[in-house]
Design a protein around this motif. Structure first.
Motif, PDB file in Angstrom:
ATOM      1  N   ALA A 128       0.848  -1.195   0.000  1.00  0.00           N
ATOM      2  CA  ALA A 128       0.000   0.000   0.000  1.00  0.00           C
ATOM      3  C   ALA A 128       0.882   1.243   0.000  1.00  0.00           C
ATOM      4  CB  ALA A 128      -0.897  -0.006   1.232  1.00  0.00           C
ATOM      5  N   LYS A 129       0.445   2.257  -0.724  1.00  0.00           N
ATOM      6  CA  LYS A 129       1.189   3.508  -0.785  1.00  0.00           C
ATOM      7  C   LYS A 129       0.193   4.650  -0.786  1.00  0.00           C
ATOM      8  CE  LYS A 129       5.272   1.778  -3.131  1.00  0.00           C
ATOM      9  NZ  LYS A 129       5.028   0.466  -2.535  1.00  0.00           N
ATOM     10  N   TYR A 177      -5.565   0.911   3.205  1.00  0.00           N
ATOM     11  CA  TYR A 177      -4.323   0.478   3.841  1.00  0.00           C
ATOM     12  C   TYR A 177      -4.159  -1.038   3.713  1.00  0.00           C
ATOM     13  CZ  TYR A 177      -4.829   5.054   6.085  1.00  0.00           C
ATOM     14  OH  TYR A 177      -4.983   6.388   6.332  1.00  0.00           O
ATOM     15  N   VAL A 190      -0.472   3.024   8.910  1.00  0.00           N
ATOM     16  CA  VAL A 190       0.638   3.078   7.949  1.00  0.00           C
ATOM     17  C   VAL A 190       1.972   2.640   8.564  1.00  0.00           C
ATOM     18  CG1 VAL A 190      -0.425   4.723   6.386  1.00  0.00           C
ATOM     19  CG2 VAL A 190       0.831   5.594   8.352  1.00  0.00           C
ATOM     20  N   GLY A 191       1.903   1.807   9.592  1.00  0.00           N
ATOM     21  CA  GLY A 191       3.127   1.203  10.130  1.00  0.00           C
ATOM     22  C   GLY A 191       4.017   2.136  10.925  1.00  0.00           C
ATOM     23  N   LYS A 192       3.441   3.187  11.524  1.00  0.00           N
ATOM     24  CA  LYS A 192       4.280   4.154  12.235  1.00  0.00           C
ATOM     25  C   LYS A 192       3.934   4.283  13.723  1.00  0.00           C
ATOM     26  CE  LYS A 192       4.765   6.613   7.869  1.00  0.00           C
ATOM     27  NZ  LYS A 192       5.829   5.742   7.340  1.00  0.00           N
ATOM     28  N   ASN A 195       2.253  -4.419  15.775  1.00  0.00           N
ATOM     29  CA  ASN A 195       3.371  -5.208  15.258  1.00  0.00           C
ATOM     30  C   ASN A 195       3.281  -6.675  15.654  1.00  0.00           C
ATOM     31  OD1 ASN A 195       4.117  -4.586  18.055  1.00  0.00           O
ATOM     32  ND2 ASN A 195       6.020  -5.592  17.528  1.00  0.00           N
ATOM     33  N   PHE A 244       4.243  -5.031  10.610  1.00  0.00           N
ATOM     34  CA  PHE A 244       3.054  -4.325  11.075  1.00  0.00           C
ATOM     35  C   PHE A 244       1.837  -4.841  10.316  1.00  0.00           C
ATOM     36  CE2 PHE A 244       6.479  -1.576  12.339  1.00  0.00           C
ATOM     37  CZ  PHE A 244       6.120  -1.298  13.642  1.00  0.00           C
ATOM     38  N   LEU A 297       0.245  -2.457   7.717  1.00  0.00           N
ATOM     39  CA  LEU A 297       0.989  -2.092   6.506  1.00  0.00           C
ATOM     40  C   LEU A 297       1.459  -3.337   5.750  1.00  0.00           C
ATOM     41  CD1 LEU A 297       2.350   0.101   4.771  1.00  0.00           C
ATOM     42  CD2 LEU A 297       4.307   0.002   6.308  1.00  0.00           C
ATOM     43  N   ASP A 298       2.086  -4.260   6.436  1.00  0.00           N
ATOM     44  CA  ASP A 298       2.600  -5.469   5.781  1.00  0.00           C
ATOM     45  C   ASP A 298       1.479  -6.476   5.602  1.00  0.00           C
ATOM     46  OD1 ASP A 298       5.278  -4.468   5.941  1.00  0.00           O
ATOM     47  OD2 ASP A 298       5.209  -4.937   8.068  1.00  0.00           O
TER      48      ASP A 298
END
Lengths: 330, 286
Positions: B11-12, B107, B254-256, B261, B266, B269-270
């Motif tokens: 995803a972006k 996402y 977005v993995g932040k 996790n 994440f 995101l992943d």
């Protein structure tokens, strides 16, 4: 090029004319990066601030956008950008390394965090090398040179009475070109900074792969209070919560620092919690520092600043943990 | 055993944290505590393009936002199916058609629709785990010629907790080579079908791995996931051919922000979609 230490105050006055300059200082009893100005006395002899400089890029509480809801329930979102030109003057090499880690988190992997990116673009970093280390400093064991931060815009290496000035980025070169009233063309020899606290990271990342269920985590988590102090003083801890506040028809959506030490951090609606006990939370934090981040981004998430070692109320010491991992015999 | 390639970290997006304002255009009451909401932008368009299995952060500005799988989509709308379990979802359940909501996304990764082509599909879900699985099931039904036999094994605690009853009992059983198997965990006056937990029910159906030609797709609570994984492995399925979509508490998407996790991965995101073989390599607390 050198900058005599006696000229630093004049340089700070010059810099703070147009921008907010943050310097290490003790304000209300807390050593932190404070905005240079009246009542803030920079202290470049201080080895490390209690609070890390991360809030310059990732504020403890940060407004993301305003919104209002009108009488018909219609929403309007007003985007919000609080970022402004900032200089951090006197950041240490360990904290500069933490910015390398934060850049990876906030600026890579498909999504750029707009709030961090805006602040990062507007931050000038002037790093001051360390002439002496605290008892809790172990940055060189984590691959940080106490007199060199390669990602700083300007590196000031401590040479005793003066700093050797190294402009390391385009932004840094442009900046230093404006400093001629304060600097001299001369050479100087950086002093050597000796660290007494050492850890051996050799093999630790790989060894941790097989230690997820090792008894080491039980022993460690028993005394942890889950107070979260380590995560707040850590320069690389970047976890955040997103929440909102509503007054009448106006609201803000904000984010604020969060901590993996708290059970609510992973508590889901419905009551299931994948990390319900201290054991899982403590293990996750240290695995993140020493293994998960390395696997994801190719670097350690511990920079060896020693803040958690110094501030943990029950002396839960990451350097001793690293020693134990090294000595662990499965 | 051939494995199926699942994309991760695919995803972006730009400006990921500020939502768009959308409007609720249709609400379906699925059960007493589950509703589906179809959303469009204020000018009547689809809020975003997404792949089956991807996530959206759907909420109300004054109360908060939560992550849901896009449970269905068309060219004009995306749909989220929401169970009332907490503060935000309670307020979402008070929404009426025409109300405005906040939405950001998409996402996460998506179901490996390409990699599963030509395979028989075994979908397994419990309770509110059906909407994420349905996103893939609907794709298979829309591209019916690309997939073999389709089985859906679905359970819920009570009859009232079965979501998408119309599709379960009236629509899907009539689709060609689509077999719907439903059980309840407990006896229920409205129910004369199977009463069994999902894993033993699944065992009784004897839907084997067909020499690696059948892919299993699971979504359910922790105990359903654990027991059904065990059943499938005992039946001879390889870990590569058991797919699942995971869930944890999420804030940024977005993995932040850190909390979702599994080891260094994440879920937002992943994931959320992983094979069992991938999960086996992770340090998982989930």
């Amino acid at each position: 090029m050198i900058l005599n230490k006696q000229k630093v105050a004049a340089l700070l006055d010059h810099l703070s004319g147009a921008r907010d300059v943050f310097v290490p200082a003790t304000v209300d009893g807390v050593a932190k990066f404070a905005r240079y100005g009246e009542g803030v006395q920079p202290d470049f002899g201080m080895v490390n601030t209690t609070m890390p400089p991360k809030d310059l890029l990732f504020p403890q509480t940060q407004k993301m956008y305003h919104f209002d809801v009108d009488a018909n329930g219609s929403y309007r979102i007003h985007e919000y950008d609080e970022s402004r030109e900032q200089v951090v003057f006197g950041i240490r090499p360990c904290d500069m390394r933490s910015i390398v880690c934060m850049d990876e988190v906030f600026l890579t992997k498909g999504f750029v965090d707009e709030f961090y990116a805006n602040a990062r673009d507007k931050l000038l970093t002037v790093c001051v090398g360390c002439a002496q280390a605290a008892e809790t400093c172990f940055c060189d064991s984590m691959g940080v040179d106490p007199q060199m931060a390669p990602n700083a815009d300007v590196m000031l290496q401590d040479c005793g009475d003066a700093y050797l000035v190294l402009a390391q980025t385009e932004k840094g070169e442009a900046e230093v070109a404006e400093w001629s009233a304060f600097t001299e063309e001369a050479d100087a020899q950086p002093v050597t900074c000796d660290l007494t606290l050492k850890v051996d990271m050799e093999g630790v990342v790989d060894k941790l792969e097989g230690m997820y269920d090792a008894p080491i985590w039980d022993n460690l988590s028993i005394k942890c209070l889950n107070c979260g102090t380590c995560t707040y003083v850590c320069p690389t801890c970047h976890c955040f919560d997103i929440s909102q506040d509503m007054r009448r028809k106006d609201g803000i959506r904000f984010r604020c620092w969060d901590s993996c030490m708290f059970s609510e951090y992973t508590m889901m609606a419905g009551g299931h919690n994948p990390r319900p006990e201290k054991l899982e939370r403590v293990r996750n934090r240290f695995m993140h520092k020493l293994n998960f981040f390395e696997r994801r981004y190719g670097m350690s998430l511990c920079v060896g600043c020693g803040r958690c070692v110094e501030k943990c109320p029950v002396a839960l010491d990451i350097t001793r943990l690293i020693d134990e991992i090294g000595a662990y015999d499965a | 055993m051939p494995s199926i390639e699942i994309s991760h970290g695919c995803a972006k997006g730009e400006r990921p944290l500020v939502p768009q304002v959308c409007r609720v255009v249709e609400i379906t009451e699925e059960t007493p505590d589950v509703k589906s909401f179809r959303l469009q932008t204020l000018d009547g368009k689809k809020p975003f393009d997404c792949e089956p299995g991807q996530l959206g952060m759907f909420g109300l500005l004054q109360y908060g936002e939560c992550m849901f799988v896009v449970s269905a989509q068309s060219d004009e709308w995306v749909q989220f199916t929401v169970k009332k379990v907490g503060l935000v979802t309670e307020h979402l359940h008070d929404l009426a058609v025409g109300d405005e909501v906040s939405l950001r996304g998409p996402y996460g990764n998506w179901w490996p629709t390409e990699g599963c082509k030509g395979k028989d599909m075994l979908f397994i879900a419990g309770g509110i785990g059906l909407p994420p699985v349905r996103s893939f099931l609907l794709y298979c039904l829309e591209h019916r010629e690309d997939y073999g036999r389709i089985d859906l094994v679905y359970s819920a605690s009570k009859y009232d907790d079965l979501v998408f009853k119309e599709q379960l009992f009236d629509v899907w059983p009539n689709d060609p080579d689509m077999h719907v198997h439903v059980s309840l965990y407990h006896e229920d006056p409205q129910w004369d079908g199977e009463v069994a937990y999902t894993a033993p029910f699944l065992d009784s159906l004897e839907l084997g791995p067909e020499d690696g030609n059948r892919v299993a797709v699971i979504c359910g609570g922790p105990s359903l996931s654990r027991t059904c994984r065990e059943s499938l492995l005992n039946a001879g399925y390889s870990e590569e051919l058991i797919l699942t979509t995971l869930e944890m508490r999420m804030k940024c998407g977005v993995g932040k922000c850190g909390r979702c996790n599994m080891g260094g991965h994440f879920i937002c995101l992943d994931g959320p979609i992983f094979s069992l073989a991938e999960i086996a390599t992770m340090h998982s607390d989930v």
